[in-house]
Design a protein around this motif. Structure first.
Motif, PDB file in Angstrom:
ATOM      1  N   PRO A 104       0.832  -1.211   0.000  1.00  0.00           N
ATOM      2  CA  PRO A 104       0.000   0.000   0.000  1.00  0.00           C
ATOM      3  C   PRO A 104       0.864   1.258   0.000  1.00  0.00           C
ATOM      4  CG  PRO A 104       0.027  -1.023   2.171  1.00  0.00           C
ATOM      5  CD  PRO A 104       0.709  -1.977   1.248  1.00  0.00           C
ATOM      6  N   PHE A 105       0.355   2.337  -0.588  1.00  0.00           N
ATOM      7  CA  PHE A 105       1.156   3.551  -0.702  1.00  0.00           C
ATOM      8  C   PHE A 105       0.711   4.655   0.249  1.00  0.00           C
ATOM      9  CE2 PHE A 105      -2.250   4.161  -3.835  1.00  0.00           C
ATOM     10  CZ  PHE A 105      -2.678   5.458  -3.559  1.00  0.00           C
ATOM     11  N   ALA A 106      -0.366   4.451   0.997  1.00  0.00           N
ATOM     12  CA  ALA A 106      -0.811   5.467   1.957  1.00  0.00           C
ATOM     13  C   ALA A 106      -1.544   4.805   3.115  1.00  0.00           C
ATOM     14  CB  ALA A 106      -1.722   6.497   1.281  1.00  0.00           C
ATOM     15  N   VAL A 107      -1.357   5.376   4.299  1.00  0.00           N
ATOM     16  CA  VAL A 107      -2.165   5.030   5.462  1.00  0.00           C
ATOM     17  C   VAL A 107      -3.231   6.113   5.598  1.00  0.00           C
ATOM     18  CG1 VAL A 107      -2.234   4.763   7.970  1.00  0.00           C
ATOM     19  CG2 VAL A 107      -0.282   3.899   6.687  1.00  0.00           C
ATOM     20  N   ILE A 108      -4.492   5.705   5.660  1.00  0.00           N
ATOM     21  CA  ILE A 108      -5.571   6.654   5.893  1.00  0.00           C
ATOM     22  C   ILE A 108      -6.126   6.390   7.288  1.00  0.00           C
ATOM     23  CG2 ILE A 108      -7.717   7.628   5.042  1.00  0.00           C
ATOM     24  CD1 ILE A 108      -5.454   7.769   3.010  1.00  0.00           C
ATOM     25  N   LEU A 109      -5.929   7.340   8.193  1.00  0.00           N
ATOM     26  CA  LEU A 109      -6.531   7.260   9.518  1.00  0.00           C
ATOM     27  C   LEU A 109      -7.820   8.067   9.475  1.00  0.00           C
ATOM     28  CD1 LEU A 109      -6.788   6.687  12.502  1.00  0.00           C
ATOM     29  CD2 LEU A 109      -5.150   8.545  12.951  1.00  0.00           C
ATOM     30  N   GLY A 110      -8.942   7.365   9.427  1.00  0.00           N
ATOM     31  CA  GLY A 110     -10.229   8.035   9.272  1.00  0.00           C
ATOM     32  C   GLY A 110     -11.214   7.663  10.354  1.00  0.00           C
ATOM     33  N   CYS A 111     -12.379   8.258  10.264  1.00  0.00           N
ATOM     34  CA  CYS A 111     -13.472   7.996  11.198  1.00  0.00           C
ATOM     35  C   CYS A 111     -14.201   6.714  10.783  1.00  0.00           C
ATOM     36  CB  CYS A 111     -14.435   9.183  11.203  1.00  0.00           C
ATOM     37  SG  CYS A 111     -15.779   9.069  12.410  1.00  0.00           S
ATOM     38  N   MET A 130      -3.785   1.342   3.315  1.00  0.00           N
ATOM     39  CA  MET A 130      -3.931   0.719   4.622  1.00  0.00           C
ATOM     40  C   MET A 130      -4.840   1.646   5.433  1.00  0.00           C
ATOM     41  SD  MET A 130      -1.101  -0.550   7.403  1.00  0.00           S
ATOM     42  CE  MET A 130      -0.875  -2.096   6.522  1.00  0.00           C
ATOM     43  N   THR A 131      -6.025   1.183   5.757  1.00  0.00           N
ATOM     44  CA  THR A 131      -6.987   2.035   6.435  1.00  0.00           C
ATOM     45  C   THR A 131      -7.077   1.672   7.910  1.00  0.00           C
ATOM     46  OG1 THR A 131      -8.819   0.567   5.852  1.00  0.00           O
ATOM     47  CG2 THR A 131      -8.337   2.368   4.346  1.00  0.00           C
ATOM     48  N   VAL A 132      -7.031   2.706   8.741  1.00  0.00           N
ATOM     49  CA  VAL A 132      -7.194   2.580  10.183  1.00  0.00           C
ATOM     50  C   VAL A 132      -8.341   3.515  10.558  1.00  0.00           C
ATOM     51  CG1 VAL A 132      -6.068   2.762  12.434  1.00  0.00           C
ATOM     52  CG2 VAL A 132      -4.700   2.250  10.388  1.00  0.00           C
ATOM     53  N   ARG A 133      -9.352   2.995  11.249  1.00  0.00           N
ATOM     54  CA  ARG A 133     -10.538   3.801  11.515  1.00  0.00           C
ATOM     55  C   ARG A 133     -10.930   3.730  12.980  1.00  0.00           C
ATOM     56  NH1 ARG A 133     -14.701   2.714   6.565  1.00  0.00           N
ATOM     57  NH2 ARG A 133     -15.639   4.607   7.439  1.00  0.00           N
ATOM     58  N   SER A 134     -11.203   4.894  13.541  1.00  0.00           N
ATOM     59  CA  SER A 134     -11.732   4.986  14.897  1.00  0.00           C
ATOM     60  C   SER A 134     -12.651   6.202  14.944  1.00  0.00           C
ATOM     61  CB  SER A 134     -10.603   5.138  15.931  1.00  0.00           C
ATOM     62  OG  SER A 134      -9.917   6.369  15.760  1.00  0.00           O
ATOM     63  N   ALA A 135     -13.596   6.198  15.848  1.00  0.00           N
ATOM     64  CA  ALA A 135     -14.540   7.316  15.942  1.00  0.00           C
ATOM     65  C   ALA A 135     -13.775   8.615  16.180  1.00  0.00           C
ATOM     66  CB  ALA A 135     -15.531   7.067  17.074  1.00  0.00           C
ATOM     67  N   GLY A 136     -14.003   9.589  15.309  1.00  0.00           N
ATOM     68  CA  GLY A 136     -13.326  10.875  15.446  1.00  0.00           C
ATOM     69  C   GLY A 136     -11.826  10.807  15.262  1.00  0.00           C
ATOM     70  N   GLU A 137     -11.321   9.761  14.607  1.00  0.00           N
ATOM     71  CA  GLU A 137      -9.881   9.567  14.398  1.00  0.00           C
ATOM     72  C   GLU A 137      -9.111   9.536  15.722  1.00  0.00           C
ATOM     73  OE1 GLU A 137     -12.223  11.455  11.952  1.00  0.00           O
ATOM     74  OE2 GLU A 137     -10.838  12.995  12.672  1.00  0.00           O
ATOM     75  N   VAL A 138      -9.787   9.147  16.797  1.00  0.00           N
ATOM     76  CA  VAL A 138      -9.171   9.148  18.122  1.00  0.00           C
ATOM     77  C   VAL A 138      -8.028   8.146  18.170  1.00  0.00           C
ATOM     78  CG1 VAL A 138      -9.594   8.420  20.517  1.00  0.00           C
ATOM     79  CG2 VAL A 138     -11.135  10.044  19.405  1.00  0.00           C
ATOM     80  N   LEU A 139      -6.942   8.561  18.814  1.00  0.00           N
ATOM     81  CA  LEU A 139      -5.758   7.723  18.937  1.00  0.00           C
ATOM     82  C   LEU A 139      -5.762   6.938  20.247  1.00  0.00           C
ATOM     83  CD1 LEU A 139      -3.011  10.258  17.776  1.00  0.00           C
ATOM     84  CD2 LEU A 139      -3.976   8.380  16.441  1.00  0.00           C
ATOM     85  N   ASP A 140      -5.381   5.675  20.159  1.00  0.00           N
ATOM     86  CA  ASP A 140      -5.012   4.890  21.326  1.00  0.00           C
ATOM     87  C   ASP A 140      -3.840   4.020  20.907  1.00  0.00           C
ATOM     88  OD1 ASP A 140      -6.047   2.772  19.850  1.00  0.00           O
ATOM     89  OD2 ASP A 140      -7.829   2.528  21.089  1.00  0.00           O
ATOM     90  N   GLU A 141      -3.379   3.125  21.769  1.00  0.00           N
ATOM     91  CA  GLU A 141      -2.194   2.342  21.426  1.00  0.00           C
ATOM     92  C   GLU A 141      -2.410   1.446  20.209  1.00  0.00           C
ATOM     93  OE1 GLU A 141       1.142   2.226  22.583  1.00  0.00           O
ATOM     94  OE2 GLU A 141       0.368   4.193  23.139  1.00  0.00           O
ATOM     95  N   ALA A 142      -3.618   0.907  20.075  1.00  0.00           N
ATOM     96  CA  ALA A 142      -3.891   0.051  18.922  1.00  0.00           C
ATOM     97  C   ALA A 142      -3.829   0.852  17.622  1.00  0.00           C
ATOM     98  CB  ALA A 142      -5.254  -0.629  19.064  1.00  0.00           C
ATOM     99  N   VAL A 143      -4.398   2.048  17.642  1.00  0.00           N
ATOM    100  CA  VAL A 143      -4.372   2.897  16.448  1.00  0.00           C
ATOM    101  C   VAL A 143      -2.940   3.350  16.151  1.00  0.00           C
ATOM    102  CG1 VAL A 143      -5.139   5.096  15.473  1.00  0.00           C
ATOM    103  CG2 VAL A 143      -6.756   3.652  16.722  1.00  0.00           C
ATOM    104  N   LEU A 144      -2.230   3.791  17.173  1.00  0.00           N
ATOM    105  CA  LEU A 144      -0.840   4.215  16.983  1.00  0.00           C
ATOM    106  C   LEU A 144       0.016   3.081  16.434  1.00  0.00           C
ATOM    107  CD1 LEU A 144      -0.313   6.291  20.239  1.00  0.00           C
ATOM    108  CD2 LEU A 144      -0.142   7.187  17.913  1.00  0.00           C
ATOM    109  N   GLY A 145      -0.162   1.899  16.997  1.00  0.00           N
ATOM    110  CA  GLY A 145       0.605   0.750  16.518  1.00  0.00           C
ATOM    111  C   GLY A 145       0.275   0.388  15.091  1.00  0.00           C
ATOM    112  N   SER A 146      -0.994   0.533  14.709  1.00  0.00           N
ATOM    113  CA  SER A 146      -1.406   0.214  13.340  1.00  0.00           C
ATOM    114  C   SER A 146      -0.785   1.186  12.339  1.00  0.00           C
ATOM    115  CB  SER A 146      -2.934   0.250  13.235  1.00  0.00           C
ATOM    116  OG  SER A 146      -3.523  -0.713  14.074  1.00  0.00           O
ATOM    117  N   VAL A 147      -0.798   2.473  12.674  1.00  0.00           N
ATOM    118  CA  VAL A 147      -0.180   3.473  11.802  1.00  0.00           C
ATOM    119  C   VAL A 147       1.323   3.228  11.714  1.00  0.00           C
ATOM    120  CG1 VAL A 147       0.309   5.930  11.488  1.00  0.00           C
ATOM    121  CG2 VAL A 147      -1.971   5.199  12.235  1.00  0.00           C
ATOM    122  N   ALA A 148       1.944   2.980  12.870  1.00  0.00           N
ATOM    123  CA  ALA A 148       3.388   2.744  12.887  1.00  0.00           C
ATOM    124  C   ALA A 148       3.756   1.519  12.064  1.00  0.00           C
ATOM    125  CB  ALA A 148       3.866   2.574  14.332  1.00  0.00           C
ATOM    126  N   TYR A 149       2.941   0.479  12.122  1.00  0.00           N
ATOM    127  CA  TYR A 149       3.238  -0.719  11.336  1.00  0.00           C
ATOM    128  C   TYR A 149       3.271  -0.382   9.848  1.00  0.00           C
ATOM    129  CZ  TYR A 149       3.019  -5.204   9.074  1.00  0.00           C
ATOM    130  OH  TYR A 149       3.302  -6.262   8.255  1.00  0.00           O
TER     131      TYR A 149
END
Length: 256
Positions: A104-111, A130-149
């Motif tokens: 994949p060429f972009a990570v999209i952190l979206g709602c 690579m899509t990572v989604r959470s309500a309001g793009e809120v960050l937690d360790e799972a989201v941070l780890g997913s983006v970092a991966y």
């Protein structure tokens, strides 16, 4: 979506620095485990069509720089907003190729909003985002780890924090802040993360709209401050940008 500016970074501590410290063997194992080589039960898939049954589609060149990735997303969103989608990378040959690797060429952190699926909004296909989604793009360790991966293991050159018009999570946070009421269960956690970004200089719908952009900026800034990601940004190998999807126009605009 304009693509003229990347975001700098000031390093802060990060729990997911373990990605950078992992041994080569562990990193290889992790990469193998998350990309995979085959799905369980693939041979018994209902309605499966052999890849040879359809002509092979020419492989698309993967954007390799932040600027190229931004241009590809902008072009895809232009197609989407004008109802000229191509639905790329869905052919049997692409599906077969993706069983052994992903690039994949972009990570999209979206709602999580059902009206804003990144693959459709940017007219991309399998293996592109690579899509990572959470309500309001809120960050937690799972989201941070997913983006970092995505950035550290798959060498993705672009991260987009994608907010959107009429965000229910932001509206809930603003409403709770104004009323003082507690939200049910874990929804309060989401509201608490958004609350520091509420624009109290505005009222009504204007407050919600302004808070959506302020929240995108805050999430982008926090990501850009993660040491491993900041190191990539400083060398020009990574851009972390904020953006907002407008439901009324279907266009994505940069949030700076």
């Amino acid at each position: 979506m304009n693509s003229d500016r990347a975001v700098g970074a000031q390093p802060t501590a990060s729990a997911h620095k373990r990605f950078a410290l992992a041994s080569p063997a562990r990193r290889a194992l992790l990469r193998f485990g998350l990309t995979g080589t085959a799905a369980l039960g693939a041979t018994a898939a209902l309605g499966a069509v052999p890849a040879s049954a359809a002509p092979a589609a020419p492989a698309r060149r993967r954007p390799s720089t932040p600027q190229e990735a931004l241009r590809e997303l902008a072009a895809g969103n232009q197609r989407w907003s004008t109802c000229r989608e191509r639905h790329p990378d869905e052919s049997p040959s692409v599906r077969q190729a993706l069983t052994s690797a992903q690039h994949p060429f972009a990570v999209i952190l979206g709602c999580i909003d059902s009206r804003v699926p990144p693959e459709l909004v940017f007219d991309q296909g399998l293996g592109d985002l690579m899509t990572v989604r959470s309500a309001g793009e809120v960050l937690d360790e799972a989201v941070l780890g997913s983006v970092a991966y995505g950035v550290l293991e798959l060498d993705i050159p672009l991260v987009v924090v994608l907010g959107h018009q009429s965000c229910g999570a932001v509206k809930a946070a603003v409403t709770a802040d104004e009323s003082g009421d507690r939200l049910p269960a874990h929804i309060q956690y989401v509201a608490d993360q958004i609350a520091p970004n509420i624009d109290r200089a505005k009222e009504g719908d204007a407050r919600i709209a302004s808070t959506i952009d302020a929240n995108v900026r805050a999430v982008r800034t926090r990501l850009a401050g993660e040491p491993d990601l900041a190191a990539k940004v400083s060398t020009g190998k990574l851009a972390i940008v904020g953006a907002r999807y407008d439901l009324t126009t279907q266009r994505v605009q940069r949030v700076v």
